[in-house]
Design a protein around this motif. Sequence first.
Motif, mmCIF file in Angstrom:
data_model
loop_
_atom_site.group_PDB
_atom_site.id
_atom_site.type_symbol
_atom_site.label_atom_id
_atom_site.label_comp_id
_atom_site.label_asym_id
_atom_site.label_seq_id
_atom_site.Cartn_x
_atom_site.Cartn_y
_atom_site.Cartn_z
ATOM 1 N N ASP A 158 25.294 14.298 28.872
ATOM 2 C CA ASP A 158 24.768 15.432 29.636
ATOM 3 C C ASP A 158 24.561 15.083 30.931
ATOM 4 O O ASP A 158 23.679 15.572 31.741
ATOM 5 C CB ASP A 158 23.381 15.686 28.915
ATOM 6 N N VAL A 159 25.415 14.469 31.466
ATOM 7 C CA VAL A 159 25.587 14.032 33.059
ATOM 8 C C VAL A 159 25.634 15.278 33.969
ATOM 9 O O VAL A 159 26.390 15.948 33.720
ATOM 10 C CB VAL A 159 26.574 13.075 33.370
ATOM 11 N N GLY A 160 24.531 15.364 34.653
ATOM 12 C CA GLY A 160 24.472 16.598 35.678
ATOM 13 C C GLY A 160 24.006 17.771 34.888
ATOM 14 O O GLY A 160 23.969 18.957 35.737
ATOM 15 N N GLY A 161 24.049 17.961 33.736
ATOM 16 C CA GLY A 161 23.393 19.169 33.040
ATOM 17 C C GLY A 161 24.687 20.044 33.001
ATOM 18 O O GLY A 161 25.786 19.666 32.720
ATOM 19 N N ASN A 162 24.306 21.279 33.349
ATOM 20 C CA ASN A 162 25.350 22.304 33.322
ATOM 21 C C ASN A 162 25.845 22.408 31.794
ATOM 22 O O ASN A 162 27.006 22.881 31.852
ATOM 23 C CB ASN A 162 26.282 22.299 34.309
ATOM 24 N N LEU A 163 25.231 22.310 30.897
ATOM 25 C CA LEU A 163 25.677 22.040 29.527
ATOM 26 C C LEU A 163 25.839 23.318 28.970
ATOM 27 O O LEU A 163 26.449 23.644 27.841
ATOM 28 C CB LEU A 163 24.686 21.466 28.584
ATOM 29 N N GLU A 164 25.517 24.664 29.739
ATOM 30 C CA GLU A 164 26.090 25.938 29.271
ATOM 31 C C GLU A 164 27.614 26.008 29.339
ATOM 32 O O GLU A 164 28.376 27.049 29.099
ATOM 33 C CB GLU A 164 25.632 26.957 29.975
ATOM 34 N N TYR A 165 28.076 25.155 30.252
ATOM 35 C CA TYR A 165 29.743 24.983 30.625
ATOM 36 C C TYR A 165 30.261 23.863 29.656
ATOM 37 O O TYR A 165 29.704 22.997 29.387
ATOM 38 C CB TYR A 165 30.091 24.730 31.783
ATOM 39 N N ASP A 166 31.425 24.083 29.177
ATOM 40 C CA ASP A 166 32.133 23.120 28.648
ATOM 41 C C ASP A 166 32.971 22.141 29.571
ATOM 42 O O ASP A 166 33.182 22.560 30.619
ATOM 43 C CB ASP A 166 32.966 23.439 27.136
ATOM 44 N N SER A 167 33.319 21.005 29.079
ATOM 45 C CA SER A 167 34.117 20.130 29.956
ATOM 46 C C SER A 167 35.609 19.963 29.824
ATOM 47 O O SER A 167 36.402 19.247 29.891
ATOM 48 C CB SER A 167 33.495 18.723 29.860
ATOM 49 N N THR A 168 36.129 20.934 28.991
ATOM 50 C CA THR A 168 37.231 20.905 28.491
ATOM 51 C C THR A 168 38.341 21.385 29.789
ATOM 52 O O THR A 168 37.880 22.007 30.631
ATOM 53 C CB THR A 168 37.738 21.963 27.564
#
Length: 328
Positions: A158-168
């Motif tokens: 969860d580094v930096g938050g913005n968890l509503e976005y994916d990291s793909t």
Amino acid sequence: MYVAPKVKPLCPPEKAPRFENVTYAEVILDNGQPYTLKMDIYQSLNQTEPGPCIIYIFGGGWSWGEYKQVTQKAVYCRDLVRLIEEGYTIVCPDYRLIHQSIFPACIHDVKGCVRFLKANYKKYNIDPDRIGALGNSAGGHLAAMLSIGGNQPEIEGDVGGNLEYDSTIKAASIFYAPSDLCYDVVAKADAMDGQVKDLTGTEVDNLSNGNADSIPALAVGYVGPGRNIKSLADLIKRKDTTSPDWKYVELLKKCSPITYVREDCVPVCLLHGGHDPLVDPEHTELLYHALLGVGADVTMICCSYGGHGPSLGERVDQFAYQFLKDRL
């Protein structure tokens, strides 16, 4: 025939970042101290609309290197920055090194970087659906964890938050990267002769004492009396899941790109030098055949006389860049 130079030259970017020292996350190091993760963003001053983005992840055994690119001896960042005139944005992020925080911290960091870019795509003129990655060595491992290890909740963090976005991401070019950390530990231990010293003290202490072959063990925090690369390899071979140290083997697996091979992986290009003295070319062979076996979109290039950078030759390097351009 390309033969790597004996002395690797510095290869700094030829242009200054458009956005410099951009903070993308605040994290806590293993010693409890706060740390700010930053990135440099290279982009043409004329770019005002969202366009494709390539994240360059530096190498250095997860132990050295920096996002500023002032000490890097690989050509890739320099070459990629030249693409800004073609409308590409090049991002160079910081990540925690293993003497700061053990695995999976650095993996969580680069995934947090992707989410940050997607959350701030308008500000930095980045198309969130056209993000790729390129990395070499340890940076290649992290690029593989973004691509092959993409969309895997157990390694997201969860580094930096913005968890509503994916990291793909959309695609990756991966230069001479470790793909199976358990294999790496066993192979390096088997190649060692004589008595092996325990991994005691800090990661920096061990590396300064010539224990570079033990980096995978250090990366997962396998240090202390009675712990060394051979004892960890023996544990892997015995498959002793009842051992209290089995958690280190599980972490090695969790942080290995080969663990996440599946048919719907994003396209990846794997590149390796046949004379690489640091990362066994077998890593790329294993990953290539695993991806091929499940029907994933994978391309492999092995440069017979190539070493461990600073390049695999202009034609090979350019192929890796074009691979990303064609998919972004």
